[in-house]
Design a protein around this motif. Structure first.
Motif, PDB file in Angstrom:
ATOM      1  N   ASP A 132       1.219  -1.662 -11.278  1.00  0.00           N
ATOM      2  CA  ASP A 132       1.259  -2.102  -9.884  1.00  0.00           C
ATOM      3  C   ASP A 132      -0.076  -2.595  -9.345  1.00  0.00           C
ATOM      4  O   ASP A 132      -0.115  -3.564  -8.572  1.00  0.00           O
ATOM      5  N   PHE A 133      -1.179  -1.928  -9.701  1.00  0.00           N
ATOM      6  CA  PHE A 133      -2.461  -2.333  -9.123  1.00  0.00           C
ATOM      7  C   PHE A 133      -2.821  -3.785  -9.469  1.00  0.00           C
ATOM      8  O   PHE A 133      -3.125  -4.577  -8.578  1.00  0.00           O
ATOM      9  N   PRO A 134      -2.801  -4.174 -10.752  1.00  0.00           N
ATOM     10  CA  PRO A 134      -3.151  -5.563 -11.054  1.00  0.00           C
ATOM     11  C   PRO A 134      -2.202  -6.572 -10.403  1.00  0.00           C
ATOM     12  O   PRO A 134      -2.635  -7.640  -9.942  1.00  0.00           O
ATOM     13  N   ALA A 135      -0.902  -6.243 -10.348  1.00  0.00           N
ATOM     14  CA  ALA A 135       0.058  -7.164  -9.739  1.00  0.00           C
ATOM     15  C   ALA A 135      -0.226  -7.347  -8.256  1.00  0.00           C
ATOM     16  O   ALA A 135      -0.169  -8.475  -7.729  1.00  0.00           O
ATOM     17  N   LEU A 136      -0.535  -6.259  -7.569  1.00  0.00           N
ATOM     18  CA  LEU A 136      -0.810  -6.346  -6.134  1.00  0.00           C
ATOM     19  C   LEU A 136      -2.142  -7.035  -5.860  1.00  0.00           C
ATOM     20  O   LEU A 136      -2.281  -7.761  -4.868  1.00  0.00           O
ATOM     21  N   ILE A 137      -3.115  -6.824  -6.726  1.00  0.00           N
ATOM     22  CA  ILE A 137      -4.381  -7.545  -6.581  1.00  0.00           C
ATOM     23  C   ILE A 137      -4.146  -9.048  -6.749  1.00  0.00           C
ATOM     24  O   ILE A 137      -4.734  -9.880  -6.025  1.00  0.00           O
ATOM     25  N   ASP A 138      -3.288  -9.450  -7.677  1.00  0.00           N
ATOM     26  CA  ASP A 138      -2.958 -10.867  -7.831  1.00  0.00           C
ATOM     27  C   ASP A 138      -2.334 -11.422  -6.554  1.00  0.00           C
ATOM     28  O   ASP A 138      -2.670 -12.538  -6.111  1.00  0.00           O
ATOM     29  N   LEU A 139      -1.420 -10.669  -5.941  1.00  0.00           N
ATOM     30  CA  LEU A 139      -0.811 -11.110  -4.688  1.00  0.00           C
ATOM     31  C   LEU A 139      -1.854 -11.215  -3.579  1.00  0.00           C
ATOM     32  O   LEU A 139      -1.798 -12.133  -2.745  1.00  0.00           O
ATOM     33  N   TYR A 140      -2.801 -10.303  -3.571  1.00  0.00           N
ATOM     34  CA  TYR A 140      -3.907 -10.334  -2.603  1.00  0.00           C
ATOM     35  C   TYR A 140      -4.736 -11.606  -2.782  1.00  0.00           C
ATOM     36  O   TYR A 140      -5.042 -12.320  -1.823  1.00  0.00           O
ATOM     37  N   GLN A 179      -3.778 -14.346  -4.066  1.00  0.00           N
ATOM     38  CA  GLN A 179      -2.961 -15.512  -3.727  1.00  0.00           C
ATOM     39  C   GLN A 179      -2.745 -15.662  -2.228  1.00  0.00           C
ATOM     40  O   GLN A 179      -2.166 -16.650  -1.782  1.00  0.00           O
ATOM     41  N   GLY A 180      -3.202 -14.673  -1.439  1.00  0.00           N
ATOM     42  CA  GLY A 180      -3.008 -14.723   0.001  1.00  0.00           C
ATOM     43  C   GLY A 180      -1.645 -14.251   0.460  1.00  0.00           C
ATOM     44  O   GLY A 180      -1.281 -14.424   1.625  1.00  0.00           O
ATOM     45  N   ARG A 181      -0.888 -13.603  -0.430  1.00  0.00           N
ATOM     46  CA  ARG A 181       0.459 -13.138  -0.083  1.00  0.00           C
ATOM     47  C   ARG A 181       0.482 -11.679   0.365  1.00  0.00           C
ATOM     48  O   ARG A 181       1.496 -11.203   0.882  1.00  0.00           O
ATOM     49  N   LEU A 182      -0.599 -10.960   0.161  1.00  0.00           N
ATOM     50  CA  LEU A 182      -0.711  -9.560   0.590  1.00  0.00           C
ATOM     51  C   LEU A 182      -2.076  -9.378   1.234  1.00  0.00           C
ATOM     52  O   LEU A 182      -3.103  -9.480   0.565  1.00  0.00           O
ATOM     53  N   ASP A 183      -2.071  -9.111   2.528  1.00  0.00           N
ATOM     54  CA  ASP A 183      -3.322  -9.064   3.291  1.00  0.00           C
ATOM     55  C   ASP A 183      -3.908  -7.656   3.283  1.00  0.00           C
ATOM     56  O   ASP A 183      -3.795  -6.908   4.257  1.00  0.00           O
ATOM     57  N   LEU A 184      -4.560  -7.299   2.181  1.00  0.00           N
ATOM     58  CA  LEU A 184      -5.198  -5.987   2.118  1.00  0.00           C
ATOM     59  C   LEU A 184      -6.365  -5.876   3.087  1.00  0.00           C
ATOM     60  O   LEU A 184      -6.689  -4.781   3.568  1.00  0.00           O
ATOM     61  N   ASP A 185      -7.020  -6.997   3.393  1.00  0.00           N
ATOM     62  CA  ASP A 185      -8.151  -6.967   4.326  1.00  0.00           C
ATOM     63  C   ASP A 185      -7.739  -6.431   5.688  1.00  0.00           C
ATOM     64  O   ASP A 185      -8.551  -5.829   6.395  1.00  0.00           O
ATOM     65  N   ALA A 186      -6.479  -6.643   6.060  1.00  0.00           N
ATOM     66  CA  ALA A 186      -6.015  -6.227   7.382  1.00  0.00           C
ATOM     67  C   ALA A 186      -6.029  -4.720   7.556  1.00  0.00           C
ATOM     68  O   ALA A 186      -6.019  -4.214   8.686  1.00  0.00           O
ATOM     69  N   PHE A 187      -6.065  -3.982   6.443  1.00  0.00           N
ATOM     70  CA  PHE A 187      -6.036  -2.525   6.524  1.00  0.00           C
ATOM     71  C   PHE A 187      -7.437  -1.930   6.679  1.00  0.00           C
ATOM     72  O   PHE A 187      -7.571  -0.748   6.970  1.00  0.00           O
ATOM     73  N   VAL A 188      -8.473  -2.722   6.462  1.00  0.00           N
ATOM     74  CA  VAL A 188      -9.853  -2.235   6.570  1.00  0.00           C
ATOM     75  C   VAL A 188     -10.304  -2.420   8.008  1.00  0.00           C
ATOM     76  O   VAL A 188     -10.693  -3.514   8.423  1.00  0.00           O
ATOM     77  N   THR A 189     -10.253  -1.338   8.786  1.00  0.00           N
ATOM     78  CA  THR A 189     -10.633  -1.421  10.195  1.00  0.00           C
ATOM     79  C   THR A 189     -12.138  -1.431  10.361  1.00  0.00           C
ATOM     80  O   THR A 189     -12.683  -2.166  11.201  1.00  0.00           O
ATOM     81  N   GLU A 190     -12.841  -0.609   9.589  1.00  0.00           N
ATOM     82  CA  GLU A 190     -14.294  -0.528   9.707  1.00  0.00           C
ATOM     83  C   GLU A 190     -14.888  -0.071   8.386  1.00  0.00           C
ATOM     84  O   GLU A 190     -14.231   0.565   7.570  1.00  0.00           O
ATOM     85  N   ARG A 191     -16.145  -0.430   8.185  1.00  0.00           N
ATOM     86  CA  ARG A 191     -16.912   0.007   7.022  1.00  0.00           C
ATOM     87  C   ARG A 191     -18.011   0.935   7.532  1.00  0.00           C
ATOM     88  O   ARG A 191     -18.756   0.578   8.449  1.00  0.00           O
ATOM     89  N   ILE A 192     -18.100   2.109   6.924  1.00  0.00           N
ATOM     90  CA  ILE A 192     -18.997   3.144   7.416  1.00  0.00           C
ATOM     91  C   ILE A 192     -19.851   3.673   6.268  1.00  0.00           C
ATOM     92  O   ILE A 192     -19.628   3.337   5.104  1.00  0.00           O
ATOM     93  N   THR A 193     -20.802   4.525   6.615  1.00  0.00           N
ATOM     94  CA  THR A 193     -21.614   5.184   5.597  1.00  0.00           C
ATOM     95  C   THR A 193     -21.047   6.569   5.315  1.00  0.00           C
ATOM     96  O   THR A 193     -20.175   7.077   6.041  1.00  0.00           O
ATOM     97  N   ILE A 194     -21.560   7.189   4.289  1.00  0.00           N
ATOM     98  CA  ILE A 194     -21.089   8.520   3.912  1.00  0.00           C
ATOM     99  C   ILE A 194     -21.423   9.561   4.986  1.00  0.00           C
ATOM    100  O   ILE A 194     -20.825  10.640   5.023  1.00  0.00           O
TER     101      ILE A 194
END
Length: 361
Positions: free
Chosen positions: A314-322, A324-339
């Motif tokens: 599943d991971f490689p298949a979903l990364i391929d869709l990402y 290709q612009g068919r799965l917007d994983l970026d939309a789930f990243v609300t913020e980037r923080i430090t440890i």
């Protein structure tokens, strides 16, 4: 060789997350040492902190991660140093009864590293989901590493390691959503939002998002929802039925995991429809349903573990869709923080202001 690195540890129930020096050994047979790039702050990490999963404190938190393999132990063939990987908590054994049936996505004997990571005084750490990724380097079973392309944003890709995969898989793998289906998702946090994206990706023509937070409902529309129901203002079951011709949805996904929401899912599905529970309940919760209704309504009542995923598939298949612009994983990243910001991220998770905070190491 022992590596001294900084990791985010919770020493006791409800204690604050603190940075501790962690001793990480070189990999032994079947193990891999991974330099962590990013790790999402998942609700499961909060459950560990609150003692809701076990009392094996202290915990090294973090599990939803992308990293680069820095060393492997004897016998490891699936990855080599330099590989970009997403970490997973389903390293299949290949020999248990599920694997023997050709259903490795249900593997009952998943592997973790044999060696232990410890504090400087020798205290053994319990890594969250056998990973422990809020750290500069972590030690895992090599099977917990799934190689992916290194030209994608690690913060987005790493979310497949838990929450996003759980939601996508709940719709696609467990729920079996297909073209033309109607789907309702109750609870539009990170997992529920991913279930909405998964339903849309699978070709559902009606995708109903149910939540009490208008911000989450607005976000759900950008991820593939065709309709929204604010459960504060209207009865969720009646609203879902109204949006599906009075019948109920073909698949209803409970991404909350409470008896109340499960009952809503049960009665909001069509006859012979499917209910998928992917929200994680707590030990004291009890569900009561009239047995005649369970019998009379037919269909399937399913639980979804990790989206019933097989990471190597599943991971490689979903990364391929990402890509290709068919799965917007970026939309789930609300913020980037430090440890250092993990405690604040838990607070934001509670007030519903983020889908995912992602720690960048």
């Amino acid at each position: 060789m022992i590596h001294k690195v900084q990791g985010a540890v919770v020493l006791s129930k409800d204690a604050p997350v603190t940075l501790q020096t962690v001793l990480v050994p070189d990999p032994g047979p079947g193990e891999a040492l991974v330099d962590i790039l990013t790790s999402g702050v998942c609700h499961t990490d909060l459950h560990y902190k609150q003692g809701g999963i076990s009392d094996d404190f202290p915990f090294l938190l973090g599990h939803e991660a992308t990293g680069v393999v820095s060393a492997v132990g004897p016998g490891v063939t699936n990855v080599i140093p330099g590989d970009r990987v997403i970490l997973n908590w389903r390293a299949v054994c290949g020999t248990c009864r599920a694997c023997a049936k050709g259903q490795p996505q249900y593997c009952f004997n998943t592997a973790n590293a044999t060696q232990k990571m410890t504090l400087e005084d020798g205290t053994v750490l319990s890594p969250a989901l056998g990973i422990g990724a809020f750290i500069e380097k972590t030690l895992v079973a090599a099977g917990q590493c799934t190689k992916v392309d290194d030209d994608v944003d690690p913060a987005a890709a790493g979310l497949l390691g838990c929450g996003v995969m759980a939601g996508l898989g709940a719709a696609i793998n467990t729920g079996g959503v297909k073209r033309g289906d109607s789907v309702a998702v109750i609870g539009c946090g990170g997992v529920g939002s991913a279930a909405i994206a998964g339903a849309a990706l699978a070709g559902a023509t009606t995708v109903i998002a149910v939540d009490r937070d208008p911000r989450k409902l607005t976000k759900a529309m950008t991820l593939g929802a065709t309709d929204t129901v604010n459960a504060t203002d209207e009865d969720a079951v009646a609203a879902i039925r109204a949006l599906t011709g009075g019948f109920g949805a073909d698949v209803v996904i409970d991404a909350v995991g409470r008896p109340e929401t499960y009952k809503q899912a049960f009665y909001a599905r069509d006859l012979a429809g499917t209910v998928v529970l992917v929200g994680v309940p707590t030990p004291e919760m009890v569900l009561e349903l009239p047995l005649l209704d369970v019998f009379g309504r037919g269909g399937s009542l399913k639980s979804s573990w990790y989206g019933d995923c097989l990471p190597s598939r599943d991971f490689p298949a979903l990364i391929d869709l990402y890509k290709q612009g068919r799965l917007d994983l970026d939309a789930f990243v609300t913020e980037r923080i430090t440890i250092n910001d993990i405690e604040a991220a838990f607070t934001k998770m509670g007030d519903g202001s983020v889908l995912r905070s992602v720690v960048v190491l």
